[in-house]
Write a protein that holds these residues in place. Structure first.
Motif, PDB file in Angstrom:
ATOM      1  N   MET A   1      -6.625  13.612 -33.003  1.00  0.00           N
ATOM      2  CA  MET A   1      -5.650  14.697 -32.890  1.00  0.00           C
ATOM      3  C   MET A   1      -4.549  14.501 -33.936  1.00  0.00           C
ATOM      4  N   ILE A   2      -4.087  15.609 -34.490  1.00  0.00           N
ATOM      5  CA  ILE A   2      -3.036  15.554 -35.507  1.00  0.00           C
ATOM      6  C   ILE A   2      -1.698  15.227 -34.852  1.00  0.00           C
ATOM      7  N   LEU A   3      -0.921  14.362 -35.488  1.00  0.00           N
ATOM      8  CA  LEU A   3       0.379  13.992 -34.952  1.00  0.00           C
ATOM      9  C   LEU A   3       1.398  15.106 -35.201  1.00  0.00           C
ATOM     10  N   LYS A   4       2.448  15.100 -34.396  1.00  0.00           N
ATOM     11  CA  LYS A   4       3.489  16.116 -34.526  1.00  0.00           C
ATOM     12  C   LYS A   4       4.233  15.994 -35.847  1.00  0.00           C
TER      13      LYS A   4
ATOM     14  N   ILE B   1       0.568  30.323 -40.129  1.00  0.00           N
ATOM     15  CA  ILE B   1      -0.170  29.587 -41.157  1.00  0.00           C
ATOM     16  C   ILE B   1      -0.285  28.114 -40.789  1.00  0.00           C
ATOM     17  N   THR B   2       0.777  27.535 -40.247  1.00  0.00           N
ATOM     18  CA  THR B   2       0.744  26.126 -39.845  1.00  0.00           C
ATOM     19  C   THR B   2      -0.278  25.893 -38.741  1.00  0.00           C
ATOM     20  N   ILE B   3      -0.355  26.800 -37.786  1.00  0.00           N
ATOM     21  CA  ILE B   3      -1.333  26.668 -36.699  1.00  0.00           C
ATOM     22  C   ILE B   3      -2.750  26.750 -37.245  1.00  0.00           C
ATOM     23  N   MET B   4      -2.986  27.644 -38.200  1.00  0.00           N
ATOM     24  CA  MET B   4      -4.319  27.770 -38.791  1.00  0.00           C
ATOM     25  C   MET B   4      -4.709  26.505 -39.549  1.00  0.00           C
ATOM     26  N   ILE B   5      -3.784  25.946 -40.315  1.00  0.00           N
ATOM     27  CA  ILE B   5      -4.079  24.724 -41.057  1.00  0.00           C
ATOM     28  C   ILE B   5      -4.316  23.564 -40.101  1.00  0.00           C
ATOM     29  N   GLY B   6      -3.514  23.481 -39.015  1.00  0.00           N
ATOM     30  CA  GLY B   6      -3.693  22.409 -38.045  1.00  0.00           C
ATOM     31  C   GLY B   6      -5.045  22.443 -37.368  1.00  0.00           C
ATOM     32  N   PHE B   7      -5.580  23.636 -37.134  1.00  0.00           N
ATOM     33  CA  PHE B   7      -6.907  23.739 -36.516  1.00  0.00           C
ATOM     34  C   PHE B   7      -7.978  23.149 -37.412  1.00  0.00           C
ATOM     35  N   HIS B   8      -7.933  23.446 -38.715  1.00  0.00           N
ATOM     36  CA  HIS B   8      -8.965  22.949 -39.624  1.00  0.00           C
ATOM     37  C   HIS B   8      -8.759  21.483 -39.990  1.00  0.00           C
ATOM     38  N   LEU B   9      -7.566  20.959 -39.766  1.00  0.00           N
ATOM     39  CA  LEU B   9      -7.354  19.530 -40.003  1.00  0.00           C
ATOM     40  C   LEU B   9      -7.862  18.682 -38.855  1.00  0.00           C
ATOM     41  N   GLY B  10      -7.875  19.231 -37.655  1.00  0.00           N
ATOM     42  CA  GLY B  10      -8.299  18.481 -36.484  1.00  0.00           C
ATOM     43  C   GLY B  10      -9.803  18.493 -36.290  1.00  0.00           C
ATOM     44  N   ALA B  11     -10.224  17.949 -35.176  1.00  0.00           N
ATOM     45  CA  ALA B  11     -11.651  17.844 -34.872  1.00  0.00           C
ATOM     46  C   ALA B  11     -12.082  18.854 -33.809  1.00  0.00           C
ATOM     47  N   HIS B  12     -11.358  19.965 -33.715  1.00  0.00           N
ATOM     48  CA  HIS B  12     -11.673  20.972 -32.703  1.00  0.00           C
ATOM     49  C   HIS B  12     -12.773  21.896 -33.215  1.00  0.00           C
ATOM     50  N   LYS B  13     -13.661  22.283 -32.322  1.00  0.00           N
ATOM     51  CA  LYS B  13     -14.780  23.139 -32.687  1.00  0.00           C
ATOM     52  C   LYS B  13     -14.506  24.605 -32.397  1.00  0.00           C
ATOM     53  N   THR B  14     -13.705  24.891 -31.409  1.00  0.00           N
ATOM     54  CA  THR B  14     -13.399  26.277 -31.064  1.00  0.00           C
ATOM     55  C   THR B  14     -11.896  26.498 -31.147  1.00  0.00           C
ATOM     56  N   PHE B  15     -11.509  27.602 -31.780  1.00  0.00           N
ATOM     57  CA  PHE B  15     -10.089  27.886 -31.964  1.00  0.00           C
ATOM     58  C   PHE B  15      -9.421  28.231 -30.634  1.00  0.00           C
ATOM     59  N   LYS B  16     -10.154  28.833 -29.715  1.00  0.00           N
ATOM     60  CA  LYS B  16      -9.580  29.236 -28.428  1.00  0.00           C
ATOM     61  C   LYS B  16      -9.105  28.023 -27.644  1.00  0.00           C
TER      62      LYS B  16
ATOM     63  N   TYR C   1      -8.414  25.072 -28.928  1.00  0.00           N
ATOM     64  CA  TYR C   1      -7.338  24.450 -29.702  1.00  0.00           C
ATOM     65  C   TYR C   1      -6.002  25.147 -29.456  1.00  0.00           C
ATOM     66  N   TYR C   2      -6.005  26.468 -29.443  1.00  0.00           N
ATOM     67  CA  TYR C   2      -4.744  27.211 -29.290  1.00  0.00           C
ATOM     68  C   TYR C   2      -4.179  27.065 -27.882  1.00  0.00           C
ATOM     69  N   ARG C   3      -5.038  27.165 -26.890  1.00  0.00           N
ATOM     70  CA  ARG C   3      -4.548  27.128 -25.508  1.00  0.00           C
ATOM     71  C   ARG C   3      -4.157  25.729 -25.063  1.00  0.00           C
ATOM     72  N   GLU C   4      -4.927  24.722 -25.462  1.00  0.00           N
ATOM     73  CA  GLU C   4      -4.675  23.371 -24.976  1.00  0.00           C
ATOM     74  C   GLU C   4      -3.701  22.594 -25.866  1.00  0.00           C
ATOM     75  N   ILE C   5      -3.812  22.754 -27.179  1.00  0.00           N
ATOM     76  CA  ILE C   5      -2.986  21.953 -28.093  1.00  0.00           C
ATOM     77  C   ILE C   5      -1.696  22.681 -28.456  1.00  0.00           C
ATOM     78  N   VAL C   6      -1.837  23.903 -28.991  1.00  0.00           N
ATOM     79  CA  VAL C   6      -0.653  24.631 -29.449  1.00  0.00           C
ATOM     80  C   VAL C   6       0.259  25.000 -28.282  1.00  0.00           C
ATOM     81  N   CYS C   7      -0.328  25.598 -27.243  1.00  0.00           N
ATOM     82  CA  CYS C   7       0.479  26.033 -26.088  1.00  0.00           C
ATOM     83  C   CYS C   7       0.748  24.910 -25.088  1.00  0.00           C
ATOM     84  N   GLY C   8       0.124  23.776 -25.281  1.00  0.00           N
ATOM     85  CA  GLY C   8       0.313  22.656 -24.363  1.00  0.00           C
ATOM     86  C   GLY C   8       0.993  21.466 -25.010  1.00  0.00           C
TER      87      GLY C   8
END
Length: 305
Positions: free
Chosen positions: A1-4, A52-67, A69-76
């Motif tokens: 997981m990407i650090l803050k 743009i930062t959220i989009m870059i963070g998704f492709h930097l991490g090891a997540h397979k589905t954006f949904k 990633y957004y609900r669990e990582i970004v919103c959590g």
């Protein structure tokens, strides 16, 4: 997981560019339209830099589905970093509004500089399996059938140019049936290049060599079995063997940054996915590179006038 801290660092760079872009747009609008009438300029709860930062963070991490990633990582997990996060459906609708800023940020801030040694190659972007070509509707009229060294596919081609440091210099997206030696897109990709350009056998063309040589670029490719050998410096032969560096970049873009998958539901999100993948690769702390050092062997050479 990407650090803050990593996300914060990316956001600062993106936000600085977005603020500069907004100031230039306002100045251009003022010069063109004047300031006589009040015009609606309602802003979204999330800024372009956050999207743009959220989009870059998704492709930097090891997540397979954006949904997920957004609900669990970004919103959590990153809730304190993005306090005004939108719902998942609303974010998908709004992300395409940042396309122009995202593309300019990638071109101006992420791409590297030419050093005189460049490598060029293309990779396939499949949009569906071959068995589902007749049922595919998302890219109907845009994607085309093509053939690569791995067989037939349906989709697009992503053409890349990098230097010996592993930095991307330029990219170009074409249909799957476009030849790699097409002078139109190669001319645009090599506008700011100079020196030596190394490619595979797919770029063998006398007309292409002459066109690039006129622009100050020397093209090096491997020869086919039925072609006569040409005299080449040992330095150029070694660099031609090291062309696998761009193959490694293609592999990282596909397997880590997920530039290719068959779950696209709109053309706009497909383009945002490509921009996010290329930008995420540019933020990699360690890229595939060549450690080039010239050694002075102490030999003396005589030159005659």
């Amino acid at each position: 997981m990407i650090l803050k801290d990593q996300i914060t660092n990316i956001f600062v760079q993106v936000d600085d560019f977005c603020k500069e872009f907004d100031s230039q747009i306002k100045q251009m609008k003022f010069q063109a339209l004047g300031d006589e009438k009040k015009r609606r300029n309602r802003r979204s709860m999330m800024s372009d830099s956050e999207i743009i930062t959220i989009m870059i963070g998704f492709h930097l991490g090891a997540h397979k589905t954006f949904k997920h990633y957004y609900r669990e990582i970004v919103c959590g997990y990153w809730k304190n970093l993005f306090p005004k996060a939108l719902s998942y459906n609303r974010f998908i609708e709004l992300q395409q509004r940042s396309f122009v800023v995202f593309a300019l940020f990638l071109k101006e801030k992420c791409l590297g500089k030419c050093t005189g040694i460049c490598f060029m190659d293309s990779t396939t972007l499949k949009v569906c399996r071959n068995q589902r070509i007749h049922n595919h509707k998302v890219f109907k009229g845009l994607a085309e059938r093509g053939k690569s060294s791995m067989g037939w596919f349906y989709g697009f081609k992503l053409h890349l140019v990098c230097n010996e440091k592993g930095e991307l210099l330029s990219f170009y997206l074409t249909k799957g049936n476009v030849d790699d030696r097409n002078p139109k897109h190669i001319k645009k990709m090599t506008e700011q290049l100079f020196g030596k350009l190394f490619a595979d056998k797919g770029y063998l063309s006398k007309a292409l060599w002459e066109m690039l040589f006129a622009d100050g670029i020397q093209l090096f490719t491997k020869l086919r079995k039925n072609m006569k050998n040409h005299i080449m410096k040992m330095e150029d032969k070694i660099l031609l063997r090291k062309r696998a560096i761009i193959e490694t970049i293609n592999d990282e873009l596909k397997n880590h940054c997920q530039v290719e998958h068959t779950r696209h539901r709109s053309v706009n999100n497909f383009m945002m996915n490509i921009l996010g993948s290329l930008s995420a690769y540019c933020f990699f702390p360690k890229k595939p590179s060549l450690n080039l050092k010239k050694v002075n062997d102490g030999q003396l050479f005589l030159s005659f006038a």
